[in-house]
Design an enzyme around this catalytic site. Structure first.
Site, PDB file in Angstrom:
ATOM      1  N   GLY A   1       0.796  -1.224   0.000  1.00  0.00           N
ATOM      2  CA  GLY A   1       0.000   0.000   0.000  1.00  0.00           C
ATOM      3  C   GLY A   1       0.826   1.271   0.000  1.00  0.00           C
ATOM      4  O   GLY A   1       2.028   1.266  -0.299  1.00  0.00           O
TER       5      GLY A   1
ATOM      6  N   LYS B   1      11.299   7.234   5.238  1.00  0.00           N
ATOM      7  CA  LYS B   1      12.304   6.971   6.280  1.00  0.00           C
ATOM      8  C   LYS B   1      13.663   6.628   5.663  1.00  0.00           C
ATOM      9  O   LYS B   1      14.709   6.991   6.200  1.00  0.00           O
ATOM     10  CB  LYS B   1      11.843   5.836   7.194  1.00  0.00           C
ATOM     11  CG  LYS B   1      11.219   6.254   8.492  1.00  0.00           C
ATOM     12  CD  LYS B   1       9.932   6.950   8.541  1.00  0.00           C
ATOM     13  CE  LYS B   1       9.577   8.250   8.044  1.00  0.00           C
ATOM     14  NZ  LYS B   1       8.145   8.477   7.869  1.00  0.00           N
TER      15      LYS B   1
ATOM     16  N   ASP C   1      -7.212   3.192   7.079  1.00  0.00           N
ATOM     17  CA  ASP C   1      -7.573   4.598   6.830  1.00  0.00           C
ATOM     18  C   ASP C   1      -9.017   4.777   6.371  1.00  0.00           C
ATOM     19  O   ASP C   1      -9.608   5.831   6.573  1.00  0.00           O
ATOM     20  CB  ASP C   1      -6.668   5.193   5.739  1.00  0.00           C
ATOM     21  CG  ASP C   1      -5.272   5.517   6.249  1.00  0.00           C
ATOM     22  OD1 ASP C   1      -4.949   5.096   7.376  1.00  0.00           O
ATOM     23  OD2 ASP C   1      -4.510   6.166   5.517  1.00  0.00           O
TER      24      ASP C   1
ATOM     25  N   HIS D   1      20.182   0.527  31.170  1.00  0.00           N
ATOM     26  CA  HIS D   1      21.030   1.723  31.252  1.00  0.00           C
ATOM     27  C   HIS D   1      22.287   1.514  30.426  1.00  0.00           C
ATOM     28  O   HIS D   1      22.896   0.453  30.526  1.00  0.00           O
ATOM     29  CB  HIS D   1      21.402   1.990  32.711  1.00  0.00           C
ATOM     30  CG  HIS D   1      22.296   3.169  32.873  1.00  0.00           C
ATOM     31  ND1 HIS D   1      21.829   4.460  32.755  1.00  0.00           N
ATOM     32  CD2 HIS D   1      23.632   3.252  33.099  1.00  0.00           C
ATOM     33  CE1 HIS D   1      22.847   5.305  32.930  1.00  0.00           C
ATOM     34  NE2 HIS D   1      23.957   4.587  33.136  1.00  0.00           N
TER      35      HIS D   1
HETATM   36  P1  NAI Z   1      -2.141  16.515   8.209  1.00  0.00           P
HETATM   37  O1  NAI Z   1      -3.563  16.421   8.538  1.00  0.00           O
HETATM   38  O2  NAI Z   1      -1.128  15.945   9.148  1.00  0.00           O
HETATM   39  O3  NAI Z   1      -1.734  18.052   8.004  1.00  0.00           O
HETATM   40  C1  NAI Z   1      -2.363  18.880   7.073  1.00  0.00           C
HETATM   41  C2  NAI Z   1      -2.088  20.335   7.420  1.00  0.00           C
HETATM   42  O4  NAI Z   1      -2.468  21.137   6.313  1.00  0.00           O
HETATM   43  C3  NAI Z   1      -2.899  20.830   8.615  1.00  0.00           C
HETATM   44  O5  NAI Z   1      -2.010  21.369   9.571  1.00  0.00           O
HETATM   45  C4  NAI Z   1      -3.827  21.880   8.017  1.00  0.00           C
HETATM   46  O6  NAI Z   1      -4.084  22.944   8.898  1.00  0.00           O
HETATM   47  C5  NAI Z   1      -3.029  22.352   6.783  1.00  0.00           C
HETATM   48  N1  NAI Z   1      -3.814  22.928   5.680  1.00  0.00           N
HETATM   49  C6  NAI Z   1      -4.940  22.428   5.094  1.00  0.00           C
HETATM   50  N2  NAI Z   1      -5.337  23.207   4.067  1.00  0.00           N
HETATM   51  C7  NAI Z   1      -4.445  24.214   3.965  1.00  0.00           C
HETATM   52  C8  NAI Z   1      -4.316  25.333   3.084  1.00  0.00           C
HETATM   53  N3  NAI Z   1      -5.161  25.584   2.097  1.00  0.00           N
HETATM   54  N4  NAI Z   1      -3.277  26.194   3.289  1.00  0.00           N
HETATM   55  C9  NAI Z   1      -2.389  25.962   4.305  1.00  0.00           C
HETATM   56  N5  NAI Z   1      -2.478  24.930   5.152  1.00  0.00           N
HETATM   57  C10 NAI Z   1      -3.475  24.051   4.987  1.00  0.00           C
HETATM   58  O7  NAI Z   1      -2.008  15.888   6.748  1.00  0.00           O
HETATM   59  P2  NAI Z   1      -0.765  15.340   5.906  1.00  0.00           P
HETATM   60  O8  NAI Z   1       0.514  15.935   6.395  1.00  0.00           O
HETATM   61  O9  NAI Z   1      -1.151  15.526   4.496  1.00  0.00           O
HETATM   62  O10 NAI Z   1      -0.733  13.804   6.259  1.00  0.00           O
HETATM   63  C11 NAI Z   1      -1.847  12.987   5.892  1.00  0.00           C
HETATM   64  C12 NAI Z   1      -1.944  11.755   6.746  1.00  0.00           C
HETATM   65  O11 NAI Z   1      -0.848  10.908   6.505  1.00  0.00           O
HETATM   66  C13 NAI Z   1      -1.940  12.061   8.208  1.00  0.00           C
HETATM   67  O12 NAI Z   1      -3.268  12.027   8.681  1.00  0.00           O
HETATM   68  C14 NAI Z   1      -1.137  10.971   8.821  1.00  0.00           C
HETATM   69  O13 NAI Z   1      -1.989  10.092   9.474  1.00  0.00           O
HETATM   70  C15 NAI Z   1      -0.485  10.245   7.674  1.00  0.00           C
HETATM   71  N6  NAI Z   1       0.980  10.292   7.811  1.00  0.00           N
HETATM   72  C16 NAI Z   1       1.572   9.906   8.970  1.00  0.00           C
HETATM   73  C17 NAI Z   1       2.928   9.985   9.109  1.00  0.00           C
HETATM   74  C18 NAI Z   1       3.537   9.611  10.410  1.00  0.00           C
HETATM   75  O14 NAI Z   1       2.856   9.056  11.254  1.00  0.00           O
HETATM   76  N7  NAI Z   1       4.813   9.896  10.640  1.00  0.00           N
HETATM   77  C19 NAI Z   1       3.799  10.442   8.046  1.00  0.00           C
HETATM   78  C20 NAI Z   1       3.065  10.852   6.884  1.00  0.00           C
HETATM   79  C21 NAI Z   1       1.719  10.744   6.790  1.00  0.00           C
END
Ligand code: NAI
Length: 463
Positions: free
Chosen positions: A37, A48, A291, A448
């Protein structure tokens, strides 16, 4: 006739398929792209691999000097890093395919479309309902939907040169400048990668802080660290037009279209498939995990949801005590003494999240702010990461923070900044999941020297 057809071979789908087949279910998995996926092919793992290259390059460019290591004219061969990333992904995909094969899962590389319900003879062993499903001409008694999610592309991006996680991770050259819409997890991890690789990065975020629901202080410290490294943050800035090449990372939406789910009446709300704590949908024998149910949108949540779904499918109609589906939180008993079907339950209360920047940020449970908003009489203890000897040995600048949130002497949240807190958070997950109180946590013996000892330090120094 299959016992189970799974649509989608990401973390939820492939894990469920292997478990189901190993539990004796005749299992078919549909995957239209690559097994693994988004997470394995164009998300968690490739990012990573590249972030690791970025970290090594940072060390080579001068980051290793305080440790007595100097490199002359280090060069980043980004194309080579991408090649290695592809190799890592290929190996892992092959590994999953091998495990599925070994378990006896049949894989069909097609877009699955649920055509109709078909009658299944009453009394068929293991069948809880007299209905079955037909998917691309194959019949099954149970369906598990694991179709995942896709990036949200706002309408103002139409016709613009935009990239999502898929395209940005496939770049073979480092862009001179990189605009990023969205200061969430994807935005920050890509900002980190391309800042290290040499791009001039600007992050546009419409709220007043980066890193979404992360603790405000941790978000602020992370932002400051990246500002020092040269990343520009435009907060309170809602982007409404796009001109040059831009990464769009404004969130993801459940992928519910194109699989004929409406033909069997699977209930969706706000674009996600509605599931209960057993991962069941409104249609008998149809389950959804990952998801697509919009509950948490993290691969590690998807793994557990997959287990819950399969345990309930295997347990459905079965009264085997201790069989699949039996867990401490999920077993129910009835007054009549007859053992009812075993039920495994999904518990969303202790799900960790990590941002793999450098330094990493990790969190679980409530922040002080969210706890107080819920009316808890919560308190917070905080300790700089430099209280961990191992952290100091490996982090010259010693920057980092550990914050613990307590309610009635029970740990209800933890928020950390500093590497490798992505590893430390697992211990905190176990503590939260087991609802340990402070006295019990104090008795845990940590090896430790490890960075995880910061938990012990924070408990002793902060209470
Ligand atoms: P996100 O939901 O983490 O962040 C999206 C951000 O975009 C928010 O802070 C929002 O306020 C901002 N935003 C939305 N529309 C906007 C606009 N027009 N102008 C400016 N800012 C705007 O979503 P993201 O980063 O796309 O990640 C999606 C999903 O992928 C997450 O829900 C996460 O679960 C998953 N993911 C997880 C990772 C991890 O656990 N390390 C790594 C990458 C993805």
């Amino acid at each position: 006739m299959f016992d189970l057809i799974i649509i989608g071979g990401g973390p939820a789908g492939y894990h469920a398929a292997e478990l189901a087949a190993n539990s004796g279910l005749k299992t078919l998995l549909f995957e239209k792209r690559a097994v693994g996926g988004v997470c394995l092919n164009e998300g968690c793992i490739p990012s990573k691999a590249l972030l690791h290259t970025a970290k090594l390059y940072d060390y080579a460019k001068g980051g290793a000097e305080p440790y007595g290591v100097t490199c002359q004219n280090p060069v980043l061969d980004y194309a080579a890093a991408v090649k290695r990333k592809d190799k890592v992904v290929k190996k892992l995909v092959a590994g999953i395919e091998m495990s599925l094969k070994k378990a006896g899962v049949e894989i069909v590389r097609e877009n699955a479309v649920v055509e109709a319900t078909v009658p299944v003879a009453r009394g068929t062993p293991g069948t809880a309902s007299p209905t079955g499903f037909s998917v691309n001409g194959r019949q099954a008694k149970h369906l598990l939907i694991c179709t995942g999610s896709e990036p949200i592309i706002p309408p103002f991006c139409a016709g613009a040169q935009i990239m999502t996680n898929r395209e940005i991770l496939a770049l073979t050259e480092v862009p001179e400048t990189l605009d990023i819409i969205g200061g969430g997890v994807i935005g920050l991890e890509m900002a980190s990668l391309f800042n290290s690789a040499g791009s001039k990065v600007t992050v546009y975020e419409m709220t007043d802080k980066i890193a979404g629901p992360f603790d405000r202080e941790i978000s602020g410290l992370l932002q400051k660290t990246y500002e020092k490294k040269g990343v520009t943050f435009k907060l309170n800035t809602r982007v409404e037009t796009v001109t040059g090449p831009t990464l769009v990372s404004v969130g993801r939406r459940a992928a519910t279209a194109g699989n004929g789910l409406e033909t069997i009446g699977v209930h969706t709300e706000n674009g996600v498939i509605v599931t209960d704590e057993h991962m069941k949908t409104n249609i008998p024998n149809v389950y959804a995990a990952g998801d697509v149910n919009g509950k948490s949108m993290l691969a590690h949540t998807a793994y557990r949801e997959a287990e819950v779904a399969v345990n309930n499918i295997v347990g459905a109609g079965s009264s085997r005590p201790g069989g699949a589906g039996n867990n401490a939180g999920g077993t129910v008993s009835n007054a009549g003494g007859k053992t009812p079907p075993l039920r495994d339950r999904m518990d969303y209360s202790a799900i960790p999240s990590v941002i793999y920047t450098n330094p990493e940020a990790a969190a679980i449970g409530e922040t002080l702010e969210s706890a107080q908003a819920k009316g808890f009489d919560a308190r917070e203890t905080r300790l700089p990461m430099m209280y961990s000897g191992r952290f100091m040995a490996e982090n010259e600048r010693g920057e980092g923070l550990c914050k613990l949130v307590w309610h009635d002497n029970r740990l209800i949240g933890a928020h950390l900044l500093g590497s490798p807190v992505s590893e430390v958070i697992s211990t905190l997950s176990a503590i939260l999941y087991n609802e340990m109180d402070i006295e019990r946590i104090k008795k845990i013996i940590f090896p430790h020297p490890t960075v995880a000892e910061i938990i012990k330090e924070a408990v002793f120094h902060g209470t």
